[in-house]
Design a protein around this motif. Structure first.
Motif, PDB file in Angstrom:
ATOM      1  N   ASN A   1       0.823  -1.006  -0.383  1.00  0.00           N
ATOM      2  CA  ASN A   1       0.105   0.291  -0.260  1.00  0.00           C
ATOM      3  C   ASN A   1       0.893   1.150  -0.059  1.00  0.00           C
ATOM      4  N   LEU A   2       2.150   1.513  -0.550  1.00  0.00           N
ATOM      5  CA  LEU A   2       2.880   2.561  -0.792  1.00  0.00           C
ATOM      6  C   LEU A   2       1.989   3.114  -1.464  1.00  0.00           C
ATOM      7  N   PHE A   3       1.860   4.726  -1.483  1.00  0.00           N
ATOM      8  CA  PHE A   3       1.793   5.521  -2.671  1.00  0.00           C
ATOM      9  C   PHE A   3       2.150   5.801  -3.122  1.00  0.00           C
ATOM     10  N   PRO A   4       1.163   5.061  -5.469  1.00  0.00           N
ATOM     11  CA  PRO A   4       2.184   5.392  -6.047  1.00  0.00           C
ATOM     12  C   PRO A   4       2.449   6.182  -7.180  1.00  0.00           C
ATOM     13  N   HIS A   5       2.579   7.368  -6.569  1.00  0.00           N
ATOM     14  CA  HIS A   5       1.981   8.808  -7.490  1.00  0.00           C
ATOM     15  C   HIS A   5       3.388   9.484  -6.643  1.00  0.00           C
ATOM     16  N   MET A   6       3.875   8.775  -5.313  1.00  0.00           N
ATOM     17  CA  MET A   6       5.150   9.605  -4.743  1.00  0.00           C
ATOM     18  C   MET A   6       6.641   8.584  -5.134  1.00  0.00           C
TER      19      MET A   6
ATOM     20  N   GLU B   1       6.083  11.815   3.941  1.00  0.00           N
ATOM     21  CA  GLU B   1       4.416  12.528   3.776  1.00  0.00           C
ATOM     22  C   GLU B   1       3.629  12.306   5.382  1.00  0.00           C
ATOM     23  N   GLY B   2       4.130  11.418   5.688  1.00  0.00           N
ATOM     24  CA  GLY B   2       3.831  11.396   7.488  1.00  0.00           C
ATOM     25  C   GLY B   2       3.744  12.390   8.289  1.00  0.00           C
TER      26      GLY B   2
ATOM     27  N   HIS C   1       9.266   5.320  -8.110  1.00  0.00           N
ATOM     28  CA  HIS C   1       8.732   5.642  -7.821  1.00  0.00           C
ATOM     29  C   HIS C   1       8.315   3.807  -7.579  1.00  0.00           C
TER      30      HIS C   1
ATOM     31  N   SER D   1       6.151   1.490  -8.117  1.00  0.00           N
ATOM     32  CA  SER D   1       6.191   1.204  -9.648  1.00  0.00           C
ATOM     33  C   SER D   1       7.570  -0.071 -10.543  1.00  0.00           C
TER      34      SER D   1
ATOM     35  N   ARG E   1       8.456   3.703   6.013  1.00  0.00           N
ATOM     36  CA  ARG E   1       7.147   4.735   6.096  1.00  0.00           C
ATOM     37  C   ARG E   1       7.019   4.873   7.106  1.00  0.00           C
TER      38      ARG E   1
ATOM     39  N   GLY F   1      -6.589  -0.323  -0.102  1.00  0.00           N
ATOM     40  CA  GLY F   1      -5.788  -0.153   0.754  1.00  0.00           C
ATOM     41  C   GLY F   1      -5.089   0.781   0.715  1.00  0.00           C
ATOM     42  N   GLN F   2      -5.173   2.052   0.031  1.00  0.00           N
ATOM     43  CA  GLN F   2      -4.832   3.944   0.036  1.00  0.00           C
ATOM     44  C   GLN F   2      -5.403   3.941   1.406  1.00  0.00           C
TER      45      GLN F   2
ATOM     46  N   LEU G   1      -1.021   5.830   8.635  1.00  0.00           N
ATOM     47  CA  LEU G   1      -0.220   6.870   9.163  1.00  0.00           C
ATOM     48  C   LEU G   1      -1.134   8.217   9.873  1.00  0.00           C
TER      49      LEU G   1
ATOM     50  N   GLN H   1      -4.839  10.372  -6.737  1.00  0.00           N
ATOM     51  CA  GLN H   1      -4.633   8.737  -8.092  1.00  0.00           C
ATOM     52  C   GLN H   1      -5.982   8.287  -8.723  1.00  0.00           C
TER      53      GLN H   1
ATOM     54  N   LEU I   1       3.917  11.270 -12.180  1.00  0.00           N
ATOM     55  CA  LEU I   1       2.789  10.695 -11.122  1.00  0.00           C
ATOM     56  C   LEU I   1       3.642   9.259 -11.022  1.00  0.00           C
TER      57      LEU I   1
ATOM     58  N   LEU J   1       2.623   5.982 -12.524  1.00  0.00           N
ATOM     59  CA  LEU J   1       1.731   5.822 -13.006  1.00  0.00           C
ATOM     60  C   LEU J   1       1.442   4.565 -14.187  1.00  0.00           C
TER      61      LEU J   1
END
Lengths: 272, 223
Positions: free
Chosen positions: A115-120, A128-129, A161, A163, A177, B119-120, B127, B142, B220, B222
């Motif tokens: 569940n990592l943030f894909p856009h970061m 982030e946190g 990233h 991905s 994280r 999950g996001q 967090l 997203q 991003l 993606l």
């Protein structure tokens, strides 16, 4: 119908206050009882592993502690204070959103699917946190994130990233994280289950080093019996929403007392 | 009657039409800006725990999508004053077309928001992020990339719908072409030019949107 909570203490006091206490916690989905009057203490700095067949409620234990699931009965305490409830006029009532946000700040969690943030990038994920939630300065958050990525061996990939990262690498970033929030309790929910066999080691090694070098309280759900045996202070075998048997890893794996534990362990062994 | 194209007349009316093109672009741009923002507001409003708000917004969107744009334009412009809402043609037009497209855009956003994995959200809870940060920093960024294709379609759509504003007197392309036609009795040249101008703007815009969408996805991480 409101549950009668008058028998539950407003907070835990005394000499040996556990870091986490589940007190008669019940979780139901409709008629299905997932956890039945669970009592479980985890001491500060303790590493407790939860094993058991699927559907036995293992993951639910962690999800309730992360406040991702509500509970139907009982109270969960963290560091002596109620997590699922709050005090109001000398009585415990279900926690509101504001209280939950404060209470859960001591808990961090890693997930099966990262569940990592894909856009970061990896680094941004770890910043982030601290920046948004803890209000840390960017430079400070970056420095800490870099240290943590170093700790999990991901420094060289910090600008990638998710991905572009393998599962094992993503999970290591996810651990960094979670640590960046400085939790007192870390939860690992089947963190190696979605990984290819050859990269499981890189994640378990990170967790192992956390156990050895840091005084974190940890709760882990895993299917890797060898790993559980190696690093746990205590292992709990869950069956049908209850702790069927628990004890030191060498006892539970070496000399299980209950028939269901024996059956489960021999079934897992055969599968290996 | 044969085909009778008058070049001299064409050159004469071209500056007028080009000027009207600016108005058309402005109408489409303002209308779209309203729709982009309001659409997101509508999409988010449907995700709040307040069921009454959700229901009202849902019904409003259904109402807008089930009635013609031209009716909505007339309504805002001619019926509005009865409710004390006296608006010029431009303002009334922008409100009508902006509202109309915000209903469609909210549906595009809704799809994008729903597509963000559970999950996001759970990671944001783990967090300890606020709901506001969760939406603003994690979920919306997203939700937008998969919505870009739909958003682009509606940008071209709103541009092509601006001639409807001519009915309340907004001096955009269609209105200007009509005016030229009724004063000179020549319709071939103005209407043909209007068609060419629409085509010359729509086609490259659609292509640009695809390039932009690709860029955003890359940026991003993606893709």
């Amino acid at each position: 119908m409101m549950e009668d909570l008058s028998n539950y203490p407003l907070e835990l006091t005394g000499d040996n206050v556990p870091m986490v206490r589940f007190l008669k916690v019940t979780k139901r989905y409709g008629d299905l009882v997932v956890l039945d009057q669970l009592d479980l203490d985890v001491a500060e700095g303790e590493m407790v592993t939860i094993i058991g067949p699927s559907g036995s409620g293992k993951t639910t234990v962690l999800r309730m502690l992360m406040t991702l699931e509500t509970i139907n009965e009982g109270v969960i305490y963290v560091d002596g204070k109620p997590l699922t409830h709050m005090e109001k006029n000398g009585k415990l009532v279900p926690a509101d959103r504001k209280y939950l946000r404060k209470a859960r700040s001591q808990i961090g969690m890693c997930f099966q699917h990262f569940n990592l943030f894909p856009h970061m990038t990896a680094l941004e994920n770890c910043m982030e946190g601290p920046v948004q939630v803890l209000g840390m300065k960017k430079a400070e958050a970056r420095e800490r994130a870099e240290e943590l990525l170093e700790l999990v061996g991901m420094s060289d990939k910090r600008d990638q990233h998710p991905s572009r990262l393998s599962g094992g690498q993503q999970q290591r970033v996810a651990i960094a994280r979670a640590l960046a929030m400085r939790p007192k309790v870390m939860l690992f929910d089947e963190v190696t289950s979605a990984l290819d066999p050859e990269v499981i080691g890189e994640v378990t090694n990170v967790i192992r080093s956390l156990v050895e070098k840091h005084n974190l309280t940890m709760l882990m759900v895993t299917h890797q019996m060898g790993f559980a045996k190696d690093i746990s202070d205590r292992v709990c075998f869950f069956f049908d929403g209850k702790i069927e048997e628990q004890g030191a890893p060498e006892d539970l794996f070496g000399n299980p007392q209950k028939e269901r534990t024996q059956q489960f362990l021999s079934a897992v062994k055969e599968a290996d | 009657m044969g085909f009778n194209w008058n070049w001299e007349f064409t050159w004469e009316i071209l500056p007028k039409l080009m000027h009207a093109t600016l108005n058309t672009l402005m109408a489409a741009g303002f209308g779209y800006a309203i729709a982009v923002v309001l659409g997101m507001v509508f999409a988010l409003a449907q995700r709040t725990p307040y069921w009454a708000l959700t229901k009202v917004v849902r019904e409003f969107i259904e109402f807008i999508r089930s009635t013609p744009l031209i009716l909505q334009i007339f309504f805002v412009y001619y019926v509005g004053p009865q409710f004390g809402l006296k608006l010029g043609p431009w303002t009334a037009g922008m409100i009508a077309i902006g509202l109309h497209y915000s209903a469609y855009l909210s549906e595009v956003y809704r799809g994008g928001l729903d597509a963000v994995p559970k999950g996001q959200w759970e990671a944001c809870t783990a967090l300890n992020m606020s709901t506001r940060d969760t939406y603003w920093r994690i979920v919306i960024p997203q939700a937008i990339p998969p919505a870009l294709a739909g958003m682009g379609n509606y940008l071209v759509g709103i541009f092509k719908d601006t001639p409807m504003l001519s009915v309340i007197g907004v001096a955009e392309l269609m209105h200007t072409a009509n005016a030229i036609g009724s004063s000179s009795y020549r319709y071939l040249e103005p209407y043909t030019l209007v068609g060419i101008i629409f085509l010359a703007i729509s086609l490259p815009t659609a292509a640009l949107i695809r390039v932009f969408e690709d860029r955003v996805r890359r940026k991003l991480g993606l893709k």
